[in-house]
Motif scaffolding. Structure first.
Motif, short mmCIF file in Angstrom:
data_model
loop_
_atom_site.label_atom_id
_atom_site.label_comp_id
_atom_site.label_asym_id
_atom_site.label_seq_id
_atom_site.Cartn_x
_atom_site.Cartn_y
_atom_site.Cartn_z
N VAL B 28 10.84 36.72 92.78
CA VAL B 28 9.34 37.04 92.77
C VAL B 28 9.05 37.78 91.74
N LEU B 29 9.85 39.25 91.66
CA LEU B 29 9.78 40.19 90.67
C LEU B 29 9.90 39.54 89.39
N ASP B 30 10.82 38.79 89.16
CA ASP B 30 11.12 37.96 87.93
C ASP B 30 9.91 37.30 87.36
N HIS B 31 9.32 36.63 88.13
CA HIS B 31 7.97 35.68 87.90
C HIS B 31 7.00 36.69 87.32
N ILE B 32 6.68 37.66 88.15
CA ILE B 32 5.46 38.65 88.02
C ILE B 32 5.74 39.75 86.78
N THR B 33 7.02 39.89 86.56
CA THR B 33 7.16 40.74 85.32
C THR B 33 7.64 40.18 84.15
N SER B 34 7.46 39.00 84.14
CA SER B 34 7.94 38.01 83.08
C SER B 34 6.96 38.01 81.87
N LYS B 35 7.50 38.36 80.68
CA LYS B 35 6.71 38.49 79.30
C LYS B 35 5.28 37.84 79.43
N TRP B 36 5.51 36.47 79.65
CA TRP B 36 4.13 35.79 79.65
C TRP B 36 3.25 35.94 80.98
N GLY B 37 4.15 35.81 82.04
CA GLY B 37 3.56 36.02 83.18
C GLY B 37 2.49 37.00 83.42
N VAL B 38 2.93 38.21 82.91
CA VAL B 38 1.83 39.24 83.28
C VAL B 38 0.73 38.97 82.41
N LEU B 39 1.06 38.62 80.99
CA LEU B 39 -0.27 38.51 80.07
C LEU B 39 -1.23 37.53 80.93
N MET B 65 5.48 27.23 76.91
CA MET B 65 5.64 28.54 77.60
C MET B 65 4.24 28.63 78.60
N LEU B 66 3.40 28.13 77.91
CA LEU B 66 2.06 28.30 78.85
C LEU B 66 2.05 27.31 79.90
N ALA B 67 2.62 26.40 79.67
CA ALA B 67 2.49 25.12 80.95
C ALA B 67 3.76 25.45 81.92
N GLN B 68 4.78 26.07 81.51
CA GLN B 68 6.06 26.38 82.20
C GLN B 68 5.67 27.80 83.31
N THR B 69 4.84 28.89 82.31
CA THR B 69 4.40 30.01 82.97
C THR B 69 3.25 29.72 84.30
N LEU B 70 2.42 28.70 83.72
CA LEU B 70 1.41 28.58 84.83
C LEU B 70 1.94 27.64 85.95
N THR B 72 4.99 28.00 87.12
CA THR B 72 5.51 29.01 88.03
C THR B 72 4.60 29.69 88.79
N LEU B 73 3.55 30.23 88.19
CA LEU B 73 2.60 31.19 88.83
C LEU B 73 1.72 30.37 90.09
N GLU B 74 1.67 28.76 89.83
CA GLU B 74 0.88 28.04 90.57
C GLU B 74 1.70 27.89 91.90
N SER B 75 2.98 27.99 91.57
CA SER B 75 3.91 27.40 92.82
C SER B 75 4.09 28.81 93.63
N ASP B 76 3.71 29.77 93.00
CA ASP B 76 4.13 31.22 93.75
C ASP B 76 2.83 31.53 94.48
N GLY B 77 1.83 30.50 94.24
CA GLY B 77 0.45 30.75 94.97
C GLY B 77 -0.34 31.95 94.42
N LEU B 78 -0.34 32.14 93.08
CA LEU B 78 -1.02 33.13 92.61
C LEU B 78 -2.03 32.48 91.78
N VAL B 79 -2.00 31.37 91.17
CA VAL B 79 -2.99 30.96 90.30
C VAL B 79 -3.33 29.45 90.95
N LEU B 80 -4.65 29.24 90.70
CA LEU B 80 -5.09 27.87 91.12
C LEU B 80 -5.49 27.31 90.07
#
Lengths: 125, 125
Positions: B28-39, B65-70, B72-80
């Motif tokens: 989880v930390l890797d997802h939320i501290t990833s270069k693009w994830g943070v932004l 990368m935008l698609a990939q990041t979104l 990941t964040l969606e499947s982590d339940g952070l983004v809708l």
DNA sequence: TAAGGTACTCACCTTTTGGTAAGTTAGGTG
DNA sequence: CACCTAACTTACCAAAAGGTGAGTACCTTA
């Protein structure tokens, strides 16, 4: 109902909502959010530690990455390296004031990740 | 003078000071501290946004990368992700409650990086 | 009928990141 | 005299991350 207010506000430098590609904060952010950087900073937030102790705490880190990470953090002025001229060598690492400032913000984040990781991974499809 | 007290304390799970290699929080930390994830998380902390808007804000991100990041964040339940069945397509992204919880912690960190980046890079060697 | 608009996906390739294992240093110990 | 120890460094290789450019869908507008 145009300007909705959100709990946390970005610094004024990002007023236009754009995070510029060449921005110095990207570099610093990359250092402090790097996989091993976070772990080392966290470990040091518990006090001064030796190389071998850090290796043990950041489980899975290689010597190469430990050296590299410590160098980056040191040159960022976050970590202090205190080498004693003894044989076998003894080197103690600790946080600078700036490093403590940073871990004060990092610890809540990691704590949140720790508390939420279980549910996040459990609810993935 | 053994047990020095520091401002920020790690969760009890890390009482031994070891960050285990297989720990779910690492993922989880890797997802939320990833270069693009943070932004992306930061951009969304300012409110719902479309794909193209996110691309513009996270300057330098590729579509891949935008698609990939979104994802990941969606499947982590952070983004809708809210896709409207119109042509041309329109998809709005926003934070979940969990996402807001997280950005509340992320914003101070990025703000710190933003405020300190200048001096950090200036004083390197 | 052709072009435009948006949000993607895919294949291919380059760049970056990171692991492994060996070597280095120099005094103290058996 | 050979080995031990701690904190590294180096060379080489594998894996992962990430960029590029093309392709897709489909309705609307010119």
């Amino acid at each position: 109902m145009e300007a909705q207010t959100f709990p946390a506000r970005l610094p004024a430098g990002f007023a236009d909502g754009v995070f510029p590609a060449g921005c110095p904060s990207r570099t610093v952010l990359d250092h402090i959010t790097s996989k091993w950087g976070v772990l080392i900073l966290l470990a040091l937030s518990e006090g001064e530690q030796r190389w071998s102790e850090l290796r043990r705490r950041a489980e899975g880190i290689s010597e190469k990455m430990l050296a590299q990470t410590l160098k980056t953090l040191e040159s960022d002025g976050l970590v202090l390296r205190h080498a004693q001229p003894v044989i076998p060598p003894r080197v103690d690492y600790s946080l600078t004031d700036r490093g403590y400032e940073l871990t004060a913000l990092l610890v809540p984040l990691v704590t949140w990740a720790y508390n939420n990781a279980g549910e996040i991974l459990r609810t993935q499809r």
